[in-house]
Each structure stands twice: as C-alpha cells, then as structure tokens.
Design an enzyme around this catalytic site. Structure first.
Site, short mmCIF file in Angstrom:
data_model
loop_
_atom_site.label_atom_id
_atom_site.label_comp_id
_atom_site.label_asym_id
_atom_site.label_seq_id
_atom_site.Cartn_x
_atom_site.Cartn_y
_atom_site.Cartn_z
N ASP A 89 3.56 -6.51 0.35
CA ASP A 89 3.42 -5.38 -0.55
C ASP A 89 3.57 -5.87 -2.00
O ASP A 89 4.14 -6.93 -2.26
CB ASP A 89 4.50 -4.34 -0.23
CG ASP A 89 4.27 -3.03 -0.94
OD1 ASP A 89 3.17 -2.83 -1.49
OD2 ASP A 89 5.18 -2.19 -0.94
N GLU A 90 3.07 -5.07 -2.94
CA GLU A 90 3.15 -5.40 -4.37
C GLU A 90 2.68 -6.83 -4.61
O GLU A 90 3.30 -7.62 -5.33
CB GLU A 90 4.58 -5.21 -4.90
CG GLU A 90 5.18 -3.85 -4.65
CD GLU A 90 4.55 -2.75 -5.50
OE1 GLU A 90 3.64 -3.05 -6.29
OE2 GLU A 90 4.96 -1.59 -5.36
N ARG B 208 4.88 7.73 -12.26
CA ARG B 208 6.10 8.06 -11.50
C ARG B 208 6.25 9.58 -11.38
O ARG B 208 7.00 10.07 -10.53
CB ARG B 208 7.36 7.52 -12.20
CG ARG B 208 7.50 6.02 -12.35
CD ARG B 208 7.18 5.24 -11.11
NE ARG B 208 5.79 4.84 -11.07
CZ ARG B 208 5.16 4.40 -9.99
NH1 ARG B 208 5.80 4.35 -8.84
NH2 ARG B 208 3.89 4.05 -10.03
N LYS C 100 0.09 3.77 0.42
CA LYS C 100 -0.01 2.43 1.02
C LYS C 100 1.08 2.20 2.06
O LYS C 100 0.83 1.56 3.09
CB LYS C 100 0.06 1.35 -0.06
CG LYS C 100 1.36 1.35 -0.86
CD LYS C 100 1.37 0.25 -1.90
CE LYS C 100 2.68 0.27 -2.67
NZ LYS C 100 2.78 -0.82 -3.64
N THR C 101 2.29 2.74 1.84
CA THR C 101 3.36 2.57 2.82
C THR C 101 3.02 3.32 4.11
O THR C 101 3.26 2.82 5.21
CB THR C 101 4.69 3.08 2.25
OG1 THR C 101 4.98 2.40 1.03
CG2 THR C 101 5.83 2.83 3.24
N GLN D 66 -0.62 -2.41 -11.90
CA GLN D 66 0.83 -2.26 -11.89
C GLN D 66 1.55 -3.61 -11.91
O GLN D 66 2.71 -3.71 -11.53
CB GLN D 66 1.28 -1.47 -10.65
CG GLN D 66 0.76 -0.04 -10.63
CD GLN D 66 1.30 0.76 -9.47
OE1 GLN D 66 2.48 1.12 -9.42
NE2 GLN D 66 0.45 1.05 -8.50
#
Length: 760
Positions: free
Chosen positions: A217-218, A600, A34-35, A248
């Site tokens: 974001d998030e 992760r 996404k980044t 998340q």
C-alpha cells in the site's frame, strides 16, 4: 468463476482484485476504496481460490492501517493465521528477530528511535571541532541508508571536502556505536534486512517461498531500500499488487521516490495497470476543489477523481487579521457546529503544515473547553519519564544497549554524576565492552571507593530484576521494575507537572497490560519492539471524542467529517524553501501535501489564513501573502496588484488586492454570484471580528456585564487558574481580555466563552 466476495466491489475495483498472478499496479485516488478492494481480494484468494494465508504478505503504511486491515479480514475469513499484515519496518523487524544472528548481532537487539539516535550522535560530536549541527549529521546518515550506501560510498556524493570528512567520520563512529550496543536505528531495520537477504541465499529463498503473494500500500512513498526489498521478496513469480497515488507522494524528504511507480512497470514484466478514480469519501464540491489544485502538477499520471456523493456544503475561506483571531474562528465554528448541528468533537480535524501553529489554536480550544489531542508532535513514548522507564526494560532485554545504560545511570539519581558516567562510557570504549560490563565488574576495570559501591548497587538491582523476568507475566514484571527502581518516587509530586508525569507512568503500565491482553504469549522484547515502531496516530480510536490537531503528514490515510486547514499563507503553506527552490518538484510536493489535506474532508472544509504575522527574524508584525494554492483552487481570487513591500513573496494576488476585491460592493456581489456554488469567503479585519456569519450563533453580548472585566481585576479560569487582567475589554463586539495567569503566564481570551469568574 463468479465470486460473491468480488461482487461486493464496483467494476473498477473488481478488475485488479480478480487478477491474482503476476504484477499489478493500481493508481488509486484519495478515498477510492483501495483498502476495501484489497481485503476483498485477499478474502477471494483464501476462500474462493484456497490460497493459504501463510503465503500472503500485506504491507501497509501505518500500524493503524495494518490493524484495521486485520480486523476486516478476521470478519471475512475464519482464519488468517500465518498471514503477515504489517508495515515495512515491522516486517523487517520480524525477519531480523529470526535471523540477525547470521550478521553477528544478538536477536535481542534494541531499536533506536530518533531520540536515541540523536543522543548517540551528540555524544560523538561533542569533542569534535565542527560547525555542522546534529540535525545535519542525522539527515545525512539517514539519507545514505535510504539509498543503501555505506559511509565510504556516500562520501562520493558530498562535494565539500571538509564537510565530507566530518560526515563520513561521524557516520562511521555512529555505526560502530550501534554495533557495540547491539542496536539498530529505524533505517537499519530496512538496510540490515536487505543485507541479510542478499548475503544469505537460503534465507532469501525461505521468504520467497513463504510470501508467494505480496501487496504494498502507499507504494508512491517507498524509498530505494523498500523497493529493492520488494524486488528481492517477489522473486521470479512477481505476484505483486502495488497500490499507490503519485498525487499523494509527500515523503520525498525522507527518501520516498515517486519514480518507483513508473519504475515498477519496467522492472516487473507484463505489469497490468488499473485506475481507481471513484471517490467514496468526499462531497462533489471537495472533489472538484482537489482536482483543480492537483492538475497544476506536471509530473503525474493523468486521472480525475469523481464521486456520486452529494454536492455538499459550501467551502468557506476565512481571512482574519492575525493568528489569534484565526484560532478564535476555528474554535468558535467548532462550538457552533457542535451545538447547532449536533456534531461530535471527533468529527473535527485541524490540519497544519507545521507543528508551530498548534500553540495558539490549543489555547483557544482550551478557552472554549473543547477537548482535543495533538498528533504528529511529541509522542507519548518519547516523553522523558517514559524513556527513563523503558531504559531499564531495554537493558534487561539487551544488556549491551549503551544509550539505555547511560540513561539508567542518570535516573533516578544514584550519586553518579555526569563526569563519572562519561568516564565509565570512555572506559567501556577503551576496553571494547558494554557499559553494563563495567557496572557488573567494576573492580576489574580499576574502579574503587564510593563509585564502586554505587555501581555494585546497580548490579544487584539488575540481578534481582533479571531473576523475575521469566517467572512473571509481562505486565506484573513491568510493574515490579517500576516499583523496584522507584521511578515515581524519583519524579515526586511537588508540582502539577510532577503529578502528570507520574500519571504518564501509570498510563505506560496500562499500555503494557493492554498489549499483553491483545497478544497472548507476548514477550518483553515483543512489547518494546511494538512501542518503538508505534506512531502516535496508531492509538486513534473511533470511540474517542476529541478534536484532532494534526500535521498534514500525520493525517495521511485518515478522514474526518469536517476539516480546517490553517495557516494558508505563502511561505507557510507552501513553505518558503519550496517557493524559492530551483527544483520544481519541491513545490509540486507541497501541492500534493495540500491535496492530501483537502481530501481528508468528507462533508465540510474550512480554509483559514491571517493577514499579519509576527516575524521573529525582523521582530515586527508583517503582512502575509495568501497561499498560491488558494488562488489555484479559486480562479476568482487571481488579481494583479503590487504587494505591500518588496520583502513579501510575490504572487498573482496581493494582500491589498484581496481586500479591495472583497470590500468593493460591486465586485463583492459579482464574486458571490460567481462562487456561490463552491465557496463562502468571509473577510475579517481587526475591527469587525463579529461578522454575521458567526454572530448569529454566538452568545449575546452583555456590555454592562463585560465592562466589569477591567485592567487590574483578578479572575479565575477553569483550566488556567487565577490571574490578573492586564488589558481589559476595549471592543465589546469581540470582547477579548488579556490576563496574566499565575500558572501559565499571559493569555488572550474571549469573554463570550471563557467563563471567567471575578474573585475580587
């Protein structure tokens, strides 16, 4: 038009990146790039569509993410001047620094973190007859602000009349104290910005015209205030790209509302929705495991992560007798992978649901001489010696900061006791002035004698410091303050702890220099704001080479080659309160937290638990239950057995059932055959710690050598110093000894790795 920039994205990423106007919602799975999508979208906007960077606002979840995004954009574009890439709190702080005078505050306001907030609340409740603890008051104040409610509005949601009266009263006094101190807490940064924009249409219009294109974001972790701020700034054009993943969402305890994802599609007209499901981070085995886990949540948008990465290493579940052996396995496995596979220490992360697990793991890492750093616990800038230092800097920037004034009067010792400080504080309240007003004009407030003389000395010190503020570079000025105040002299060097505190003050000064070098023209206010908004992971660097110990919450947004998830017992992960809650969302959030932990890992994943733990409530060792998340991820572990005792939380898999299943040769063979493509389970009991999976890479046992480490023998350790063995080697397979060290107390160490030296 064809864009070379967008051609570097996959098809899934290109779709949202090419939609510039109007609202866009992207549900982006873990590790889905996404980044990369966002940075290429912004670069496309600036380079291909000629949109000025000044009109772009990119809101990230952490300062670390913001800095990384800036670095990527600076490489892709010639100029990003005027673009805001920051967290919600940093954005609000910048807006308030420019406009908060419209609300009756000075632009040099202080920002109170949790430490200062709790100190203020503690002083308020000291003389109140209440059985409500400080943490409860703090939570309610924060909860009210996260929902944009003032004390009276919030009181309507507290059903208990006595509790309602106490909380409302403390809340109002707390707000009054902050206003007098020209200070805001973290929640205020959001609330005051919302109030500023709703009460000042011209100011709102300015920022709506400035931020024509907004990215968040998030998004699943936004709270009510953040969401309302977004709607205000988006204005009528609604050019907003929101990227989130409800799988998340792990911050509901601090006001995050996963429902904002669904609400976005209702509040923003003609919203286009895209999915990013291809994972670029993890192996197929890890992604398969994550999908199996999260599908057990009901309240989620259906999606399925997939990857073209390799199948990957087997996932290993490690069950040990107790938490000491669990920590031993983690340390030994890291050491093995370092020596056998050439891994770096920075390749490893040990994730925990709660900070309390870190102590034993830290001891084992020290035993093996493995460098490590703990995140998500006590932050550097929260240390007392650093808070004592920054109190002087806060007072120079904001003389009305009463909490900093109380700290300043207390350290270094000035011959002004706690009683006198309390009297000065009360005098300031009575006269509606700041504590520094009392200090600067002691005689006018009836203070005489030795106390006046001491306060006059404090006044003269600040006259001197303020005279230097504008004529020295920031790093020189901070060094001057530390020397003039005598911070390090007051700490002293009598003990090793004192020396470490002095080194921390030196590190603080180094951080000022680094900030000044990276931010030309930065002021003292800018620096103080930066450290207040900083999280401990913001300083994490790829150049660092140490193992990371993190809470899962702190690991959000990070990735590591190899991940250990420790403490996988029901009641610990997931927490007991979630298991026993009547609200299904509580357990679903714990499951999302486990999903974040699993994703992760890039290449290797180890899942560990211990069969027994010491209960501080019952003061005895009790059997634990395997985490239900393990049984959800591995269907083969679901066996119906009766738990050892009724006080153990019941799941489909009992402790005895797990042992029976693994130790039966027929079932073990069947289990290995069915699970060989996914995991490797190693069951370790107290008497067979040295299993074949670890013994092959461990140093050979020298029974004759180890027999010298008997009870009463004095030894020396590289980190712990000199100590006396209180329990010698009983089991040469595991080779543990218990030592009472003169400096740190009792430790249990492995002779295979401790490198102990016998000194008598």
């Amino acid at each position: 038009m064809t864009s070379e920039i967008l051609n570097n994205l996959n098809i899934e990423q290109q779709k949202p990146a090419s939609v510039i106007d109007g609202p866009v919602l992207v549900t982006a799975g873990a590790g889905s790039g996404k980044t990369r999508m966002l940075t290429h979208r912004i670069a496309h906007m600036v380079k291909d569509l000629d949109i000025a960077p000044y009109h772009i606002l990119a809101i990230t979840f952490t300062n670390k993410a913001a800095n990384e995004m800036k670095e990527r954009l600076e490489k892709m574009l010639d100029n990003i001047d005027g673009m805001w890439v920051c967290t919600f709190h940093a954005m609000c702080s910048k807006i308030l620094r420019q406009n908060i005078d419209l609300m009756g505050y000075s632009k040099s306001f202080s920002i109170y973190g949790d430490t200062e907030k709790n100190r203020v609340i503690k002083r308020i409740i000291e003389n109140k007859n209440t059985n409500i603890n400080l943490e409860t008051f703090a939570w309610h104040i924060s909860n009210a602000k996260n929902n944009l409610l003032d004390p009276d509005e919030y009181s309507k949601f507290i059903s208990d009349p006595k509790k309602c009266t106490a909380i409302t009263s403390v809340f109002k006094e707390y707000e009054s104290e902050l206003k007098k101190s020209n200070s805001l807490d973290f929640d205020d940064l959001l609330v005051k910005t919302y109030n500023l924009l709703t009460q000042n249409p011209d100011t709102l219009d300015y920022y709506k015209r400035k931020f024509k294109y907004i990215y968040v974001d998030e998004f699943q972790d936004t709270n009510t205030t953040q969401y309302e701020l977004l709607k205000l700034l988006a204005g009528e054009n609604q050019n907003v790209l929101a990227v989130g993943d409800e799988d998340q969402c792990i911050y509901s305890w601090r006001g995050a509302k996963v429902s904002n994802v669904q609400q976005f599609t209702k509040d923003f007209n003609n919203c286009q929705i895209f999915k990013l499901e291809q994972n670029y981070r993890s192996t197929k085995k890890i992604i398969s495991l994550a999908n199996k886990l999260i599908k057990n949540n009901i309240h989620r948008i259906d999606k399925n992560l997939w990857t073209e990465n390799i199948d990957g290493e087997t996932i290993e579940i490690k069950q040990t007798y107790n938490d000491i052996e669990e920590a031993e396995f983690i340390a030994e496995k890291i050491e093995d992978l370092i020596h056998i596979q050439g891994k770096k220490y920075s390749d490893f992360a040990i994730l925990m649901r709660v900070n309390s697990l870190s102590r034993i793991i830290e001891e084992k890492l020290l035993t093996y001489n493995i460098p490590y750093k703990v995140y998500g616990g006590f932050k550097f800038f929260e240390r007392k010696e650093i808070k004592d230092t920054t109190a002087y800097l806060h007072l120079i920037a904001n003389p009305n900061d009463n909490d900093s004034a109380i700290r300043m009067l207390s350290f270094p010792k000035k011959g002004i006791g706690d009683v006198s400080i309390a009297q000065i504080n009360e005098l300031a309240k009575t006269n509606s002035v700041s504590i520094m007003d009392i200090v600067n004009n002691a005689s006018e407030y009836g203070i005489s004698g030795s106390l006046k003389t001491k306060l006059d000395g404090v006044r003269d010190l600040f006259i001197n410091l303020n005279s230097k503020k504008d004529i020295m570079p920031i790093e020189e000025f901070v060094s001057y303050v530390i020397n003039q105040v005598g911070i390090k002299d007051a700490i002293g060097t009598k003990t090793e702890d004192d020396e470490n505190k002095c080194l921390n003050v030196d590190d603080f000064l180094k951080s000022v220099t680094e900030y000044s070098d990276a931010n030309e023209g930065a002021t003292l206010d800018d620096f103080l704001q930066s450290i207040t908004l900083m999280r401990d992971i913001d300083n994490m660097s790829e150049e660092d080479n140490f193992v990371s110990l993190l809470t899962v919450h702190s690991a959000k947004g990070l990735e590591f080659d190899t991940v250990f998830i420790a403490g996988l017992n029901d009641g610990l992960f997931p927490l007991s309160r979630a298991i026993n809650s009547n609200d299904q969302n509580d357990l679903e959030e714990e499951r999302r937290l486990m999903y974040v932990a699993v994703t992760r890992a890039k290449n290797r994943l180890f899942l560990t638990r211990s069969k027994v733990k010491f209960s501080f409530e019952s003061k005895r060792t009790e059997y634990t239950m395997i985490s239900r998340f393990l049984t959800e991820m591995f269907e083969e572990l679901k066996i119906n057995k009766t738990p050892y005792s009724s006080n153990i939380i019941k799941t489909n898999l009992s402790e005895s059932g797990f042992d029976d299943y693994l130790e039966s040769s027929n079932r073990k063979e069947s289990l290995d055959q069915r699970m060989s493509s996914h995991i490797n389970i190693v069951n370790v009991s107290k008497s067979n710690e040295s299993n074949s999976n670890t013994a092959s890479s461990a140093p050979k046992i020298n029974i004759q050598e180890y027999s010298k480490f008997r009870t009463g023998v004095k030894v020396k350790h590289n980190h712990f110093g000199v100590g006396t063995i209180t329990l010698g080697v009983k089991d040469f397979a595991s080779a543990f000894v218990t030592i009472n060290f003169e400096s740190v107390g009792i430790k249990t160490l492995s002779l295979k790795y401790a490198n102990l030296e016998i000194i008598n």
